[in-house]
Write an enzyme that holds these catalytic residues in place. Structure first.
Site, short mmCIF file in Angstrom:
data_model
loop_
_atom_site.label_atom_id
_atom_site.label_comp_id
_atom_site.label_asym_id
_atom_site.label_seq_id
_atom_site.Cartn_x
_atom_site.Cartn_y
_atom_site.Cartn_z
N ARG A 13 -24.68 -94.74 25.52
CA ARG A 13 -22.61 -94.06 25.03
C ARG A 13 -22.09 -95.38 24.67
NH1 ARG A 13 -18.01 -95.89 26.54
NH2 ARG A 13 -19.24 -96.48 28.61
N ASP A 14 -21.85 -96.15 25.30
CA ASP A 14 -21.22 -97.35 24.86
C ASP A 14 -22.00 -98.11 23.18
OD1 ASP A 14 -19.61 -99.40 25.36
OD2 ASP A 14 -20.41 -100.44 26.02
N CYS A 238 -17.08 -103.34 20.33
CA CYS A 238 -16.07 -103.09 20.99
C CYS A 238 -15.14 -102.51 19.75
CB CYS A 238 -15.04 -103.73 21.97
SG CYS A 238 -13.91 -103.09 22.64
N ASN A 247 -23.68 -104.87 23.41
CA ASN A 247 -23.33 -105.46 24.38
C ASN A 247 -24.82 -106.28 24.58
OD1 ASN A 247 -22.13 -103.17 26.47
ND2 ASN A 247 -23.08 -102.16 24.87
#
Length: 299
Positions: A13-14, A238, A247
């Site tokens: 997801r992220d 981001c 991440n």
């Protein structure tokens, strides 16, 4: 303190939502099925958002419904609003996540509302989740610095985290979104938050823009934090924080934890296979230091 550390894998997801190359539903499914073979106990599958805004997350509920259930692995979906939550509910999801920030500017840029308004959106989601016995995890972005406001005070973060906890989030993940933090600032952050909330309800989410993620995770371990978000192969970044790297890589987090004697339950060879395969698909370089050493030694 427990010798077990929970890793929440956020790559599907992220990670993927911030990779330029959108994957097909089948490619995303292949990644998640591979991650389910690694011993990871928590995997974030996707996000119930409009594909107009985040095309990489299109058909996340369809993807969720195709995954094996009752495996003992917690599979979750991000649900920014009531509509998203209803979609998650319809596909049988048992854990959802909501997100806000400790920065007013970032919240406006990211989800187009104030921090207070974000709580109003969550209230209905959390109430409906309780009725349906669905766990809700909270995310707080910009817990150290904001790309628009600069430094964020630990007290401001603590207020937001406490509000999410009081609303009913079983766990709150503190996101160091732009990767500018250093261990001294992370220590001050945890000192403030831990005055109000027990460590068992908290998680760390660190980005590696300046190579500080592992150092900041070490500091967090020293403060008693035992849950961390990470992304296989350091996927993502981001979109609202220019230049922000992905991440922390799950591979690097594993290396730290394993060599410090913490139990993760991870099968490292299975994880490295999943890491290798997703990089082949995305045609990208793996930024993980551990991965680079691992594959060099295998050569």
């Amino acid at each position: 303190m427990s010798d077990d550390v929970k890793i929440v894998e956020v790559g599907p997801r992220d990670g993927l939502q911030n990779e330029k190359m959108p994957l097909t539903l089948e490619q995303r499914k292949t990644l998640i099925l591979a991650l389910m073979q690694t011993g990871l106990q928590s995997i974030e599958v996707g996000s119930c958002v409009s594909p107009k805004w985040v095309p990489q997350m299109a058909n996340s509920t369809e993807l969720f419904a195709e995954l094996p259930q009752n495996t003992g692995i917690a599979l979750s979906l991000l649900t920014p609003n009531l509509k998203g939550f209803e979609q998650a509910l319809a596909c049988g999801c048992k854990e959802v996540a909501v997100f806000t920030a400790a920065s007013e500017s970032f919240t406006q840029k990211n989800i187009n509302c104030s921090i207070a308004e974000s709580f109003e959106k969550f209230a209905d989601v959390i109430a409906l989740a309780k009725q349906n016995d669905i766990k809700v995890r909270g995310y707080v972005s910009c817990v150290v610095d904001c790309p628009y406001e600069g430094a964020i005070s630990p007290q401001q973060v603590t207020q937001v985290v406490t509000k999410l906890f009081d609303m009913g989030c079983y766990e709150i993940s503190l996101g160091e979104t732009i990767g500018t933090a250093t261990p001294d600032r992370v220590k001050r952050l945890w000192a403030s938050v831990l005055n109000e909330i027990d460590s068992k309800f908290l998680a760390g989410h660190f980005h590696n823009t300046y190579g500080m993620a592992i150092a900041n995770i070490y500091q967090s371990l020293e403060q008693g934090i035992r849950t961390f978000d990470s992304s296989v192969s350091g996927l993502g970044g981001c979109p609202y924080a220019k230049g922000a790297a992905g991440n922390v890589a799950t591979e690097d987090l594993y290396y730290l934890l394993n060599n410090m004697g913490f139990k993760t339950g991870i099968d490292i060879d299975a994880l490295m296979q999943a890491s290798h395969d997703i990089n082949q698909v995305l045609q990208r370089h793996n930024p993980s230091n551990y991965a680079q050493a691992y594959f060099q030694n295998k050569a």
